[in-house]
Structure formats: structure tokens, C-alpha cells
Scaffold this active site. Structure first.
Site, PDB file in Angstrom:
ATOM      1  N   GLY A  46      41.382  27.830  39.088  1.00 34.51           N
ATOM      2  CA  GLY A  46      42.224  28.342  40.163  1.00 34.51           C
ATOM      3  C   GLY A  46      42.925  27.312  41.015  1.00 34.51           C
ATOM      4  O   GLY A  46      43.950  27.598  41.618  1.00 34.51           O
ATOM      5  N   ASP A 105      35.292  32.449  49.399  1.00 34.53           N
ATOM      6  CA  ASP A 105      34.881  33.808  49.746  1.00 34.53           C
ATOM      7  C   ASP A 105      33.505  33.726  50.417  1.00 34.53           C
ATOM      8  O   ASP A 105      33.405  33.463  51.595  1.00 34.53           O
ATOM      9  CB  ASP A 105      34.797  34.700  48.500  1.00 34.53           C
ATOM     10  CG  ASP A 105      36.137  35.225  48.037  1.00 34.53           C
ATOM     11  OD1 ASP A 105      36.937  35.644  48.884  1.00 34.53           O
ATOM     12  OD2 ASP A 105      36.374  35.228  46.820  1.00 34.53           O
ATOM     13  N   LYS A 133      38.465  32.877  53.376  1.00 34.85           N
ATOM     14  CA  LYS A 133      38.185  34.243  53.831  1.00 34.85           C
ATOM     15  C   LYS A 133      36.971  34.182  54.761  1.00 34.85           C
ATOM     16  O   LYS A 133      35.854  34.453  54.342  1.00 34.85           O
ATOM     17  CB  LYS A 133      37.870  35.159  52.650  1.00 34.85           C
ATOM     18  CG  LYS A 133      39.033  35.507  51.771  1.00 34.85           C
ATOM     19  CD  LYS A 133      38.584  36.531  50.733  1.00 34.85           C
ATOM     20  CE  LYS A 133      39.745  37.053  49.932  1.00 34.85           C
ATOM     21  NZ  LYS A 133      39.304  38.103  48.983  1.00 34.85           N
ATOM     22  N   ASP A 161      43.536  34.227  40.016  1.00 39.40           N
ATOM     23  CA  ASP A 161      43.678  35.184  38.927  1.00 39.40           C
ATOM     24  C   ASP A 161      42.858  36.436  39.132  1.00 39.40           C
ATOM     25  O   ASP A 161      42.003  36.510  40.021  1.00 39.40           O
ATOM     26  CB  ASP A 161      43.250  34.549  37.610  1.00 39.40           C
ATOM     27  CG  ASP A 161      41.735  34.431  37.496  1.00 39.40           C
ATOM     28  OD1 ASP A 161      41.184  34.925  36.502  1.00 39.40           O
ATOM     29  OD2 ASP A 161      41.098  33.835  38.397  1.00 39.40           O
ATOM     30  N   ARG A 167      47.888  34.015  37.474  1.00 38.22           N
ATOM     31  CA  ARG A 167      47.880  32.642  38.001  1.00 38.22           C
ATOM     32  C   ARG A 167      49.295  32.088  38.147  1.00 38.22           C
ATOM     33  O   ARG A 167      49.552  31.245  39.003  1.00 38.22           O
ATOM     34  CB  ARG A 167      47.097  31.709  37.081  1.00 38.22           C
ATOM     35  CG  ARG A 167      45.616  31.954  37.025  1.00 38.22           C
ATOM     36  CD  ARG A 167      44.929  30.839  36.214  1.00 38.22           C
ATOM     37  NE  ARG A 167      43.593  31.195  35.821  1.00 38.22           N
ATOM     38  CZ  ARG A 167      42.519  31.117  36.600  1.00 38.22           C
ATOM     39  NH1 ARG A 167      42.648  30.697  37.832  1.00 38.22           N
ATOM     40  NH2 ARG A 167      41.330  31.460  36.142  1.00 38.22           N
TER      41      ARG A 167
END
Length: 181
Positions: A46, A105, A133, A161, A167
Site C-alpha cells: 500500500g 487503523d 484513523k 486497495d 491501488r
């Protein structure tokens, strides 16, 4: 409009906003690491696009390496179990390390990566993330350079993704719920 664009309900950050913020991050890192030749550790897959743009905005000598870790698989929710799929190649002993991550996350993957890299006895370890986040954190997270803070939306694009797709979107968008439910 192609299929992948139709799966996005809205755009959070367009290409220009992303570019401008990354330039600010690059300037900060350049100043903070003047004369230190840091090692940027790209967390695959990512962070590839973020890393590529970030290092082009940094104007000091640097090296790059990568790690592949997984805690998602093909889900939109982290499993909490982190697995190393590709390890680093550079010796990090007494080096200044910057972990380059796409999104934080729960913070569990980042916590694992930091603890793992600390075993290599680097001079320092800092974290640069494209997205954070904060409301999703399950453990305390120290982020030194942050592109953007977002809510708990499921986002794709700019390297992020869902099931290895999206992506290549040049922006960051919110994926429609019907796509992943």
C-alpha cells in the site's frame, strides 16, 4: 468513467491536495534529517505510491528498503494478526529509520513493525503515514509525520486497495459499501 471509478462514492483528497501535503512532509523530513542519510522502510504494498512521491520531495541523501506485512488479507477489517511476508535487506544497526506506512487503523501492525525493527538496534525509528484513523486505534500510536487524518471510512486509491484492486486510483476515495459487503 471506468468501473473502478464508479465504485467510489466520493473523493476525500484529489491529486493536487495529496501532492501539496506530501511536499510539506518531504520538507519537514529533509530539515529533520539533514546530514543523517535515513533509511525509508516502505511497508508493501500500500505504501509504494506514497513512498515514491515522498522520497522525490526529500532533498537529502537517503536509502530505501521494504517490508511486506499482512493483517487484512482480502477483508476490509484488520484481523489483528500481523505476518511478515518480506523482510528488510539493509542492516539498520545505528541507522536512522523512517517507517513509511499507507494507513494506520488499529495501530497493531505499526506497533509490531516498530518492535520488530527495534531489535535491529537502529539509532532512531520514526513513522511517516499517509493516513491516520485515530478513532480506530486499539493501541497507543506515535506518528511523527502524518499526511492526513480521516474518519473510519473505508478508503481506496493512491496505493490503498480492496482485494488488490483500486491501488491505481490517483486520488483517495471512499469505497461504496455495496462493493465490500
Amino acid at each position: 468513467m471506468t468501473k473502478i471509478h464508479k465504485d467510489v462514492s466520493s473523493i476525500l483528497f484529489d491529486e493536487q491536495v495529496i501532492h501539496d501535503r506530501i511536499q510539506v512532509l518531504g520538507d519537514m523530513i529533509s530539515k529533520d534529517y539533514e546530514g543523517k542519510n535515513p533509511v525509508f522502510i516502505c511497508i508493501l504494498k500500500g505504501s509504494i505510491i506514497f513512498l515514491a512521491d515522498l522520497i522525490r520531495s526529500v532533498d537529502i541523501p537517503l536509502e530505501i528498503d521494504s517490508m511486506a506485512v499482512s493483517s487484512y488479507g482480502n477483508s476490509h477489517v484488520s484481523s489483528g494478526v500481523v505476518k511478515i511476508k518480506k523482510d528488510i535487506d539493509i542492516d539498520l544497526f545505528e541507522r536512522h529509520v523512517i517507517i513509511v506506512e499507507d494507513i494506520v487503523d488499529s495501530g497493531l501492525s505499526l506497533q509490531y513493525i516498530k518492535e520488530y525493527l527495534a531489535k535491529h538496534e537502529p539509532a532512531s525509528v520514526k513513522v511517516c503515514v499517509f493516513l491516520d484513523k485515530p478513532n480506530a486505534h486499539k493501541v497507543p500510536v506515535q506518528i511523527d509525520y502524518c499526511g492526513f487524518q480521516i474518519g473510519n471510512e473505508f478508503v481506496v486509491g493512491y496505493g490503498l486497495d480492496y482485494g488488490e484492486n483500486y491501488r491505481n486510483l490517483p486520488y483517495l476515495g471512499i469505497l461504496k459499501e455495496e462493493v465490500y459487503q
